[in-house]
Design an enzyme around this catalytic site. Structure first.
Site, mmCIF file in Angstrom:
data_model
loop_
_atom_site.group_PDB
_atom_site.id
_atom_site.type_symbol
_atom_site.label_atom_id
_atom_site.label_comp_id
_atom_site.label_asym_id
_atom_site.label_seq_id
_atom_site.Cartn_x
_atom_site.Cartn_y
_atom_site.Cartn_z
ATOM 1 N N ARG A 14 -6.256 -2.734 11.085
ATOM 2 C CA ARG A 14 -6.661 -1.943 9.926
ATOM 3 C C ARG A 14 -7.834 -1.049 10.285
ATOM 4 O O ARG A 14 -8.765 -1.488 10.956
ATOM 5 C CB ARG A 14 -7.038 -2.861 8.762
ATOM 6 C CG ARG A 14 -6.916 -2.170 7.407
ATOM 7 C CD ARG A 14 -6.921 -3.182 6.284
ATOM 8 N NE ARG A 14 -5.792 -4.095 6.312
ATOM 9 C CZ ARG A 14 -5.406 -4.836 5.273
ATOM 10 N NH1 ARG A 14 -6.078 -4.766 4.135
ATOM 11 N NH2 ARG A 14 -4.375 -5.634 5.372
ATOM 12 N N SER A 98 -2.542 -2.258 2.472
ATOM 13 C CA SER A 98 -2.521 -3.096 1.281
ATOM 14 C C SER A 98 -3.334 -2.476 0.143
ATOM 15 O O SER A 98 -3.007 -1.412 -0.347
ATOM 16 C CB SER A 98 -3.017 -4.498 1.622
ATOM 17 O OG SER A 98 -2.887 -5.366 0.531
ATOM 18 N N HIS A 99 -4.426 -3.132 -0.251
ATOM 19 C CA HIS A 99 -5.228 -2.688 -1.385
ATOM 20 C C HIS A 99 -6.424 -1.838 -0.961
ATOM 21 O O HIS A 99 -7.204 -1.417 -1.817
ATOM 22 C CB HIS A 99 -5.744 -3.900 -2.160
ATOM 23 C CG HIS A 99 -6.606 -4.807 -1.336
ATOM 24 N ND1 HIS A 99 -6.067 -5.761 -0.500
ATOM 25 C CD2 HIS A 99 -7.948 -4.900 -1.196
ATOM 26 C CE1 HIS A 99 -7.052 -6.404 0.107
ATOM 27 N NE2 HIS A 99 -8.208 -5.901 -0.292
ATOM 28 N N LYS A 108 0.807 -4.650 9.699
ATOM 29 C CA LYS A 108 1.079 -6.078 9.616
ATOM 30 C C LYS A 108 2.285 -6.353 10.509
ATOM 31 O O LYS A 108 3.326 -5.718 10.356
ATOM 32 C CB LYS A 108 1.358 -6.497 8.179
ATOM 33 C CG LYS A 108 0.163 -6.348 7.245
ATOM 34 C CD LYS A 108 0.488 -6.837 5.843
ATOM 35 C CE LYS A 108 -0.719 -6.745 4.916
ATOM 36 N NZ LYS A 108 -0.425 -7.235 3.550
ATOM 37 N N ASP A 242 -0.061 -5.516 -5.721
ATOM 38 C CA ASP A 242 -0.993 -4.761 -4.893
ATOM 39 C C ASP A 242 -0.250 -3.628 -4.180
ATOM 40 O O ASP A 242 0.941 -3.411 -4.403
ATOM 41 C CB ASP A 242 -1.743 -5.675 -3.928
ATOM 42 C CG ASP A 242 -0.844 -6.338 -2.899
ATOM 43 O OD1 ASP A 242 0.391 -6.274 -3.041
ATOM 44 O OD2 ASP A 242 -1.374 -6.939 -1.946
ATOM 45 N N ASP A 244 0.982 -2.912 -1.208
ATOM 46 C CA ASP A 244 2.206 -3.127 -0.422
ATOM 47 C C ASP A 244 3.118 -4.154 -1.073
ATOM 48 O O ASP A 244 4.124 -4.551 -0.481
ATOM 49 C CB ASP A 244 1.875 -3.529 1.013
ATOM 50 C CG ASP A 244 1.051 -4.809 1.115
ATOM 51 O OD1 ASP A 244 0.323 -5.119 0.151
ATOM 52 O OD2 ASP A 244 1.124 -5.487 2.149
ATOM 53 N N ASP A 246 3.113 -7.288 -1.716
ATOM 54 C CA ASP A 246 3.360 -8.651 -1.259
ATOM 55 C C ASP A 246 2.624 -9.674 -2.111
ATOM 56 O O ASP A 246 2.869 -10.873 -1.997
ATOM 57 C CB ASP A 246 3.015 -8.824 0.228
ATOM 58 C CG ASP A 246 1.542 -8.603 0.538
ATOM 59 O OD1 ASP A 246 0.812 -8.072 -0.320
ATOM 60 O OD2 ASP A 246 1.116 -8.943 1.659
ATOM 61 N N ARG A 247 1.727 -9.206 -2.996
ATOM 62 C CA ARG A 247 1.020 -10.101 -3.911
ATOM 63 C C ARG A 247 1.366 -9.734 -5.346
ATOM 64 O O ARG A 247 1.518 -8.562 -5.681
ATOM 65 C CB ARG A 247 -0.493 -10.003 -3.721
ATOM 66 C CG ARG A 247 -0.990 -10.576 -2.418
ATOM 67 C CD ARG A 247 -2.507 -10.672 -2.410
ATOM 68 N NE ARG A 247 -3.131 -9.364 -2.485
ATOM 69 C CZ ARG A 247 -4.368 -9.152 -2.926
ATOM 70 N NH1 ARG A 247 -5.097 -10.147 -3.374
ATOM 71 N NH2 ARG A 247 -4.865 -7.932 -2.923
ATOM 72 N N HIS A 329 -0.853 -14.828 -3.027
ATOM 73 C CA HIS A 329 0.196 -14.880 -2.010
ATOM 74 C C HIS A 329 1.028 -16.144 -2.234
ATOM 75 O O HIS A 329 0.477 -17.240 -2.372
ATOM 76 C CB HIS A 329 -0.403 -14.927 -0.604
ATOM 77 C CG HIS A 329 -0.947 -13.618 -0.126
ATOM 78 N ND1 HIS A 329 -0.145 -12.598 0.335
ATOM 79 C CD2 HIS A 329 -2.210 -13.152 -0.036
ATOM 80 C CE1 HIS A 329 -0.886 -11.576 0.702
ATOM 81 N NE2 HIS A 329 -2.152 -11.878 0.477
#
Length: 453
Positions: A14, A98-99, A108, A242, A244, A246-247, A329
């Site tokens: 990142r 992500s966020h 990732k 979020d 991407d 995934d949450r 998650h």
């Protein structure tokens, strides 16, 4: 020799684009990724950030140049990438931050079958390879494009049947992130007849500049619009994803957040109903209610460190059916032990849709204690402040000290707190849970007084 240390983190890559992460760096990491995975087939997907398509394309070129056959899946959520990696037995790379704010991007990565790759399981080796100039290979790989969105949606819908639930009105805040791409496929007409859901979309337009609010639902400020819309429209619930996707975070019909620990317990009971006696993983910041409820439903709870690589590793070791974290998650054995906010959302919709009660009453069954949420304190010396807290509590009767991950202090009445250092900032992160609100607040204030002294 390039130094990629600043962008390689504990679980992913990142950094700011293009200062720390550009197409040359992405190409080098793609080449290293192919070598690390012994030139196995690779799938690459990306989110809606302006920088993502070019970075993903460069990574794909780098991997193909080293001999991997690469499939470019285009726009996708992180769990879509995990789906492809698991279903197709490919190594995977998802371009997303992500966020994080718009100027950031990241990668990732996972191995074939969606196996986790973290600092201790490959990232260090990938970084070392990416920092070198690798020699050319005799047989480069191929690059092709394929859209997996419909396959992903069909698979998720095969795991949770919503066809017979009562009619629900749900507000969904995609935060201008990838849920705006995946939710219509999973909950709409793209895979057959739509379930009895009335979906009220908020910020479904894909926009990596995040014009409405940061795509981080863990911060209550970023769910204000969702909570207000749920109340004003008298919806049955709200879901927030979020960047991407995934949450997933949940709010009830009153616009009140449902703690991720309660969602973990709820989903665990559903999974245990299908596989009685199964093992459920939870991290050490998850509410005490989670292991209690798992045991009450005949399951075996196992406590782990915070972080997806630890959850996934313990799931693999134990054959666990499900795992959950305080951060939203949720991990499923039937999803290659990977985290997927969308599958967790389907379970919440199914549970509510088969109940006659509102979500606030349903969730209350799984919320037994009062929690502080995560509180960050900037400190000059993380170790010194942690030691001071440890010293203050260690001699008290009935107190148990646990250093599985940071400092956990557990009390006889079920109250506890955990103090963990941030890996990237001069912060200590505090989580406190008490038998009631007064107990929690008193314990929280006592710890913070020492931390911030």
């Amino acid at each position: 020799m390039r130094d990629l240390g600043p962008i390689f983190k504990a679980y992913d890559v990142r950094g700011v684009v293009p200062d720390a992460l550009d197409t040359d760096v992405a190409r080098a990491i793609g080449a290293a990724f192919a070598d690390f995975n012994e030139r196995a087939p690779v799938v690459v997907a990306h989110d809606m950030r302006p920088s993502s398509p070019a970075l993903a394309a460069a990574f794909a070129e780098g991997a193909a140049d080293r001999g991997s056959d690469v499939t470019r899946a285009g726009l996708g959520s992180t769990d879509l990438l995990y789906f492809v990696a698991g279903h197709e037995s490919m190594a995977g790379a998802m371009f997303t931050a992500s966020h994080n704010p718009a100027q950031y991007n990241g990668i990732k990565m996972c191995g074939p079958g969606a196996t986790p790759i973290g600092e201790e399981t490959g990232l260090t080796r990938i970084r070392a390879l990416a920092e070198r100039d690798l020699p050319p290979v005799d047989s480069p790989g191929t690059v092709r494009d394929r859209d997996y969105l419909a396959d992903y949606a069909t698979y998720l819908r095969s795991l949770v049947d919503l066809s017979d639930i009562r009619t629900l009105r749900v507000v969904i805040d995609a935060g201008n992130g990838m849920a705006g791409h995946t939710v219509p496929a999973v909950l709409g007409d793209a895979v057959g007849a739509a379930p009895p859901l009335s979906v009220d979309p908020l910020y479904f337009e894909l926009d990596g500049t995040f014009p409405n609010h940061p795509a981080d639902p863990m911060n209550p400020k970023n769910t204000e619009a969702l909570r207000r819309r749920v109340r004003d429209s008298r919806a049955d619930l709200g879901l927030a994803f979020d960047g991407d996707a995934d949450r997933c975070f949940v709010v009830d019909e009153r616009g009140e957040p449902v703690p991720p620990s309660a969602i973990t317990a709820l989903v665990a009971t559903r999974q245990l109903a299908v596989e009685p006696g199964g093992t459920v993983i939870h991290n050490l910041i998850t509410s005490t209610a989670v292991p209690e409820i798992v045991r009450e439903h005949g399951g075996t709870p196992i406590r782990t460190r915070v972080g997806h690589s630890f959850i996934k590793a313990r799931m693999a070791e134990t054959g666990a059916i499900f795992g959950g974290e305080h951060s939203g998650h949720y991990y499923f054995r039937e999803f290659w032990r990977a985290d997927t906010g969308m599958l967790a959302a389907l379970h919440v919709l199914a549970a509510l849709g088969h109940s006659t009660r509102p979500l606030s009453e349903l969730a209350a069954e799984f919320s037994r204690y009062s929690a502080s949420g995560e509180i960050n304190s900037e400190v000059s010396d993380q170790a010194e402040r942690t030691a001071a807290v440890r010293s203050a509590f260690a001699g008290e009767p009935g107190v148990e000290i646990d250093e599985l991950d940071g400092l956990s202090v557990l009390f006889g009445d079920g109250s506890w707190f955990n103090l963990r250092p941030s890996n990237t900032e001069p912060l200590l992160r505090l989580n406190v849970e008490g038998a009631d609100e007064e107990t929690m607040r008193s314990l929280r204030d006592r710890v913070l007084e020492i931390v911030r002294a």
